[in-house]
Design a protein around this motif. Structure first.
Motif, PDB file in Angstrom:
ATOM      1  N   ASN A 177      46.697  11.830  13.255  1.00  0.00           N
ATOM      2  CA  ASN A 177      45.401  12.367  14.768  1.00  0.00           C
ATOM      3  C   ASN A 177      44.908  12.578  14.295  1.00  0.00           C
ATOM      4  N   ILE A 178      43.529  12.120  14.718  1.00  0.00           N
ATOM      5  CA  ILE A 178      42.115  12.433  13.984  1.00  0.00           C
ATOM      6  C   ILE A 178      42.189  13.651  13.747  1.00  0.00           C
ATOM      7  N   VAL A 179      40.823  14.004  12.732  1.00  0.00           N
ATOM      8  CA  VAL A 179      41.202  15.850  13.152  1.00  0.00           C
ATOM      9  C   VAL A 179      40.201  16.665  13.561  1.00  0.00           C
ATOM     10  N   SER A 180      40.918  17.872  13.387  1.00  0.00           N
ATOM     11  CA  SER A 180      40.410  18.512  15.274  1.00  0.00           C
ATOM     12  C   SER A 180      38.881  18.817  15.301  1.00  0.00           C
ATOM     13  N   THR A 181      38.334  18.441  16.383  1.00  0.00           N
ATOM     14  CA  THR A 181      37.306  18.380  17.140  1.00  0.00           C
ATOM     15  C   THR A 181      36.619  19.890  16.824  1.00  0.00           C
ATOM     16  N   SER A 182      37.555  20.882  16.270  1.00  0.00           N
ATOM     17  CA  SER A 182      36.660  22.157  15.634  1.00  0.00           C
ATOM     18  C   SER A 182      35.612  22.461  14.831  1.00  0.00           C
ATOM     19  N   LEU A 239      44.936   3.024  11.299  1.00  0.00           N
ATOM     20  CA  LEU A 239      44.171   2.279  10.137  1.00  0.00           C
ATOM     21  C   LEU A 239      43.503   1.332  11.610  1.00  0.00           C
ATOM     22  N   THR A 240      44.080   1.820  13.093  1.00  0.00           N
ATOM     23  CA  THR A 240      43.273   1.359  13.819  1.00  0.00           C
ATOM     24  C   THR A 240      42.100   1.899  14.438  1.00  0.00           C
ATOM     25  N   PRO A 251      38.711   3.930  10.501  1.00  0.00           N
ATOM     26  CA  PRO A 251      37.594   2.689  11.747  1.00  0.00           C
ATOM     27  C   PRO A 251      36.273   4.095  11.755  1.00  0.00           C
ATOM     28  N   LEU A 252      37.221   5.068  12.964  1.00  0.00           N
ATOM     29  CA  LEU A 252      35.904   6.421  13.286  1.00  0.00           C
ATOM     30  C   LEU A 252      35.211   7.412  11.731  1.00  0.00           C
ATOM     31  N   HIS A 253      36.546   7.221  10.520  1.00  0.00           N
ATOM     32  CA  HIS A 253      35.785   7.721   9.224  1.00  0.00           C
ATOM     33  C   HIS A 253      34.683   7.273   8.931  1.00  0.00           C
ATOM     34  N   PHE A 254      34.982   5.707   8.837  1.00  0.00           N
ATOM     35  CA  PHE A 254      34.030   4.871   8.520  1.00  0.00           C
ATOM     36  C   PHE A 254      33.309   5.089   9.263  1.00  0.00           C
ATOM     37  N   ALA A 255      33.176   4.925  10.089  1.00  0.00           N
ATOM     38  CA  ALA A 255      31.623   4.929  11.226  1.00  0.00           C
ATOM     39  C   ALA A 255      31.186   6.356  10.985  1.00  0.00           C
TER      40      ALA A 255
END
Length: 191
Positions: free
Chosen positions: A2-7, A53-54, A58-62
């Protein structure tokens, strides 16, 4: 994965470092698949890697290409040599994107319980991605992240946190409110 926590967005530089650690954990799964495409968790590992990867990568690169790199270049001094560092990281982003695209079809086959059509080529791609991603994240952690800590103001960090939170909200992640400090106040005034 999962994406790292937004906190963690309260410190966007910390978030980028945490995401780099997450990428290295994915590399460990890639290595495990490369060592044994038949292991008991192969389908589960493949599904987790596909999600990373999907969605996450891409979020990190953005985050990096859209906000972090431009802000870093704007704040650094000529003696920091940030232009060269950022260009190298951008080139590696492109290479990692191409390698990721080349992996997705065979990872989908593994997720469905089938082997890749060309297993040796697939193993080579798994290892190539893992090697490139580890080098990329280690180098970024050792160069541009410390430089950002040195050069970014509180307002810069708040603006970066806001942009990263916006990107995550667009994906349906939990909303994030930047910390209540001078940078967040400046952010609210600029909105």
């Amino acid at each position: 994965m999962n994406i790292v926590s937004t906190s963690r967005l309260a410190d966007p530089i910390h978030l980028l470092r945490a995401e780099h650690a997450q990428i290295r954990a994915v590399c460990d799964r890639l290595d495990r698949l490369a060592d044994d495409l038949h292991h008991g968790e192969a389908a589960k590992d493949a599904a987790s890697i596909v999600e990373h990867l999907t969605r996450d990568l891409p979020l990190h690169f953005a985050d990096e290409a859209g906000d972090f790199f431009p802000l870093l270049l704007a704040r650094c001094r000529p003696e920091d040599a940030a232009d060269e560092m950022v260009e190298l990281l951008r080139q590696e982003h492109r290479k990692l994107e191409m390698l990721a695209d080349a992996l997705l079809g065979d990872l989908a086959r593994l997720t469905a319980g089938r082997l890749p059509e060309l297993p040796l080529e697939f193993v080579w791609r798994l290892r190539a991605f893992a090697e490139c991603a580890r080098r990329h994240t280690a180098w970024a952690d050792a160069t541009v992240l410390p430089l950002a800590r040195l050069r970014f103001s509180v307002v810069d960090r708040a603006l970066l946190a806001h942009r990263m939170a916006w990107r995550r909200a667009a994906l349906g992640a939990a909303p994030f409110v930047p910390p209540a400090h001078a940078g967040a106040r400046a952010l609210a005034l600029s909105a």
